[in-house]
Design an enzyme around this catalytic site. Structure first.
Site, PDB file in Angstrom:
ATOM      1  CD  GLU A  49      37.043  42.821  26.092  1.00 21.87           C
ATOM      2  OE1 GLU A  49      37.148  41.875  26.877  1.00 21.87           O
ATOM      3  OE2 GLU A  49      35.942  43.920  25.932  1.00 21.87           O
TER       4      GLU A  49
ATOM      5  CE  LYS B 245      35.445  39.054  28.101  1.00 20.91           C
ATOM      6  NZ  LYS B 245      36.139  39.805  27.489  1.00 20.91           N
TER       7      LYS B 245
ATOM      8  CG  ASP C 137      45.637  33.016  42.179  1.00 24.46           C
ATOM      9  OD1 ASP C 137      45.473  32.970  40.584  1.00 24.46           O
ATOM     10  OD2 ASP C 137      46.236  31.866  41.882  1.00 24.46           O
TER      11      ASP C 137
ATOM     12  CG  HIS D  95      32.556  47.320  22.379  1.00 24.50           C
ATOM     13  ND1 HIS D  95      32.732  46.799  24.059  1.00 24.50           N
ATOM     14  CD2 HIS D  95      32.968  46.153  22.372  1.00 24.50           C
ATOM     15  CE1 HIS D  95      33.252  46.225  24.302  1.00 24.50           C
ATOM     16  NE2 HIS D  95      34.048  46.116  23.121  1.00 24.50           N
TER      17      HIS D  95
HETATM   18  P1  NDP Z   1      51.265  33.445  50.961  1.00 22.33           P
HETATM   19  O1  NDP Z   1      52.139  32.202  51.010  1.00 22.33           O
HETATM   20  O2  NDP Z   1      51.813  34.824  50.555  1.00 22.33           O
HETATM   21  O3  NDP Z   1      50.940  33.757  52.409  1.00 22.33           O
HETATM   22  C1  NDP Z   1      50.560  35.000  53.062  1.00 22.33           C
HETATM   23  C2  NDP Z   1      51.267  35.557  54.459  1.00 22.33           C
HETATM   24  O4  NDP Z   1      51.015  35.890  54.909  1.00 22.33           O
HETATM   25  C3  NDP Z   1      50.834  34.306  55.846  1.00 22.33           C
HETATM   26  O5  NDP Z   1      50.807  32.617  55.314  1.00 22.33           O
HETATM   27  C4  NDP Z   1      50.995  34.737  56.547  1.00 22.33           C
HETATM   28  O6  NDP Z   1      52.530  34.388  57.027  1.00 22.33           O
HETATM   29  C5  NDP Z   1      51.085  36.053  56.263  1.00 22.33           C
HETATM   30  N1  NDP Z   1      50.593  37.615  57.237  1.00 22.33           N
HETATM   31  C6  NDP Z   1      50.337  38.568  57.444  1.00 22.33           C
HETATM   32  N2  NDP Z   1      49.767  38.913  57.574  1.00 22.33           N
HETATM   33  C7  NDP Z   1      48.603  38.259  57.753  1.00 22.33           C
HETATM   34  C8  NDP Z   1      47.078  38.756  58.197  1.00 22.33           C
HETATM   35  N3  NDP Z   1      46.178  39.872  58.808  1.00 22.33           N
HETATM   36  N4  NDP Z   1      46.254  37.308  57.994  1.00 22.33           N
HETATM   37  C9  NDP Z   1      46.915  37.093  57.232  1.00 22.33           C
HETATM   38  N5  NDP Z   1      48.036  36.351  56.768  1.00 22.33           N
HETATM   39  C10 NDP Z   1      48.701  37.271  57.363  1.00 22.33           C
HETATM   40  O7  NDP Z   1      49.848  34.104  50.448  1.00 22.33           O
HETATM   41  P2  NDP Z   1      48.908  33.019  50.715  1.00 22.33           P
HETATM   42  O8  NDP Z   1      48.873  31.174  51.510  1.00 22.33           O
HETATM   43  O9  NDP Z   1      47.233  33.598  50.872  1.00 22.33           O
HETATM   44  O10 NDP Z   1      48.614  32.728  49.487  1.00 22.33           O
HETATM   45  C11 NDP Z   1      48.231  33.441  47.797  1.00 22.33           C
HETATM   46  C12 NDP Z   1      48.848  32.488  47.165  1.00 22.33           C
HETATM   47  O11 NDP Z   1      48.667  31.126  46.960  1.00 22.33           O
HETATM   48  C13 NDP Z   1      48.880  33.319  45.580  1.00 22.33           C
HETATM   49  O12 NDP Z   1      50.104  33.714  45.183  1.00 22.33           O
HETATM   50  C14 NDP Z   1      48.422  32.379  44.339  1.00 22.33           C
HETATM   51  O13 NDP Z   1      48.453  32.245  43.006  1.00 22.33           O
HETATM   52  C15 NDP Z   1      49.073  31.392  45.254  1.00 22.33           C
HETATM   53  N6  NDP Z   1      48.556  29.330  45.290  1.00 22.33           N
HETATM   54  C16 NDP Z   1      47.258  29.924  44.423  1.00 22.33           C
HETATM   55  C17 NDP Z   1      46.675  28.074  44.921  1.00 22.33           C
HETATM   56  C18 NDP Z   1      45.160  28.145  43.791  1.00 22.33           C
HETATM   57  O14 NDP Z   1      44.623  28.816  44.085  1.00 22.33           O
HETATM   58  N7  NDP Z   1      44.793  26.536  44.112  1.00 22.33           N
HETATM   59  C19 NDP Z   1      47.586  27.377  44.912  1.00 22.33           C
HETATM   60  C20 NDP Z   1      48.732  27.637  45.457  1.00 22.33           C
HETATM   61  C21 NDP Z   1      49.367  28.931  45.571  1.00 22.33           C
HETATM   62  P3  NDP Z   1      53.024  34.484  58.311  1.00 22.33           P
HETATM   63  O15 NDP Z   1      51.808  33.986  59.135  1.00 22.33           O
HETATM   64  O16 NDP Z   1      53.759  33.657  58.538  1.00 22.33           O
HETATM   65  O17 NDP Z   1      53.001  35.793  59.328  1.00 22.33           O
END
Ligand code: NDP
Length: 421
Positions: A79, A259, A275, A372
């Protein structure tokens, strides 16, 4: 249609070829899809049935002084005028010392929906008694978050109907947005409830109504800096406060006010690889938290200052999702010098408030179209086929017209090309 069976298993080039073979796209269009695909392997890693990389422009918002530190903020948006307005709002705020932003809480909530409940009081009591045990089960499902200092923090129950209960669990997700992590933990707890309490589980999923992940931004602006042409600053400030009241009272205005806030918020959320649907859903649910949908921001005048506040859910991560895998996202985090998810969330809410100020300032002074429109006219000029050199001429010509639509633009472009404008 040939070749679409198991389309997701085909290599990228083959997927494009199938589109051509079936007459969906011609050779030139296929070439365009290929040319704008910088990294097909990354695309295939991120989504299914990948065909190309969609491009949006990225610009930098200036003047963002937040908690005493100045940022350049990358914004991704289609936009016109969003980046300019965000920078202009922040310029006014900078004159008052900048934004004060803080994180009020940072826990994510997930839900286990239990259905067909027959003995509600007893179930609620059992869950309350077993709370510590259920938290341990949740943490065992994702032990690394506990090692990082996070983990499941509390459980509560909400009776939604005689036969339906929501078990809400709050998790400290540290630097992640936490959706996947939370979903894993919830499913582990749901299995326990199913097997030992013999309850029917309808679903287990994170809630995007992130009421325990709130971030606020606050500004104080000397009213004198708001003076515009013949209107003094105190009058402009009073009108901005009235505009805020209008959005508080009326959902029609509140939706547009919000918005405008999301113009800023989403642009930075996208640039940061987070997200934006999650942020949008949470923001609008929060705007309706007292039963009526209201403006998310508040503005009022106190002595010779215009005071602005914005509090909203901001569950963004500095890790997870696409954040560490998309090169441009990494560059954007570097540009903003992001060291934590909380810092990123504070920048995003500050941009939301700056964007809101710019919109209200324009609305109560010149009206939205003056600032705008010149930017919109550039898009209009490009859309009717003006070249890079013709665009400024066509924009100037359009500005002199009463009607600024595509028909007028085409007529004027023709005249420019004939040397008559
Ligand atoms: P991920 O699944 O990518 O998980 C993030 C991972 O990063 C953690 O599980 C952890 O894995 C690792 N990690 C590394 N360093 C850190 C830290 N300092 N603190 C925390 N975690 C760390 O992402 P999210 O679980 O955050 O989920 C976000 C994603 O989920 C987005 O892509 C979103 O679009 C999607 N999503 C959204 C939904 C919704 O909004 N309703 C539903 C389903 C999915 P480990 O501990 O194994 O190292």
């Amino acid at each position: 249609m040939q070749g679409f069976n198991k389309y997701y298993q085909k290599p990228w080039q083959k997927r494009l070829a199938i589109l051509k073979e079936n007459g969906f796209l011609d050779e030139k269009e296929i070439a365009q899809l290929e040319n704008q695909t910088v990294d097909p392997i990354l695309g295939d890693t991120m989504i299914e049935n990948f065909v190309t990389q969609y491009q949006l422009p990225e610009g930098l918002a200036m003047n963002y002084v937040i908690n005493g530190k100045e940022y350049v903020v990358p914004m991704v948006t289609e936009e016109p005028s969003v980046v300019a307005a965000a920078s202009n709002g922040a310029r006014l705020v900078k004159l008052g010392g900048g934004f004060q932003a803080k994180s009020l809480s940072r826990l994510m909530i997930g839900q286990i929906a239990i259905e067909n409940v027959t003995a509600m009081d007893q179930l609620v009591e059992t869950i309350n008694q077993r709370q510590d045990e259920l938290l341990v089960i949740a943490n065992h499902a994702h032990p690394s978050i506990v090692k990082r200092g996070g983990g499941a923090r509390w459980i509560r129950t909400r009776i939604l109907a005689d036969d339906m209960l929501s078990l809400d669990m709050a998790v400290d997700v540290q630097e992640a947005m936490g959706a996947n992590m939370l979903n894993t933990m919830l499913e582990a707890v749901a299995d326990e409830i199913r097997s030992t309490l013999h309850q029917d589980i309808l679903m287990s999923i994170l809630s995007n109504y992130a009421t325990e992940c709130l971030v606020s931004a606050h500004v104080e602006i000397p009213v004198m800096v708001l003076a515009k042409e013949k209107v003094d600053g105190a009058t402009v400030a009073a009108k901005i406060a009235q505009a805020s009241r209008f959005a508080h009272l009326d959902p029609y205005r509140a939706a547009t006010n919000n918005k405008g806030i999301m113009n800023g918020v989403d642009s930075v959320v996208v640039a940061s690889g987070n997200d934006w649907r999650a942020i949008e859903a949470g923001a609008h649910a929060y705007a309706a938290r007292d039963g009526q949908y209201r403006g998310l921001s508040q503005w009022h005048v106190d002595d010779d200052k215009l005071i602005g506040d914005l509090t909203m859910p901001m569950p963004v991560g500095s890790v997870g999702g696409s954040i560490k895998i998309v090169p441009l996202v990494k560059i954007n985090h570097h540009l903003m010098k992001i060291e934590s998810a909380v810092q990123l969330a504070q920048i995003i809410v500050a941009v939301g408030l700056g964007q809101n100020l710019a919109a209200l300032y324009a609305l109560v002074t010149d009206g939205i179209q003056r600032g705008h429109m010149r930017l919109q006219l550039k898009s209009l000029a490009a859309s009717v086929g003006a070249t890079k050199d013709e665009i400024p001429m066509l924009v100037n010509a359009l500005e002199k017209q009463h009607a600024r639509d595509s028909h007028t633009a085409k007529v004027l472009l023709k005249k420019i090309r004939e040397g008559k404008e």
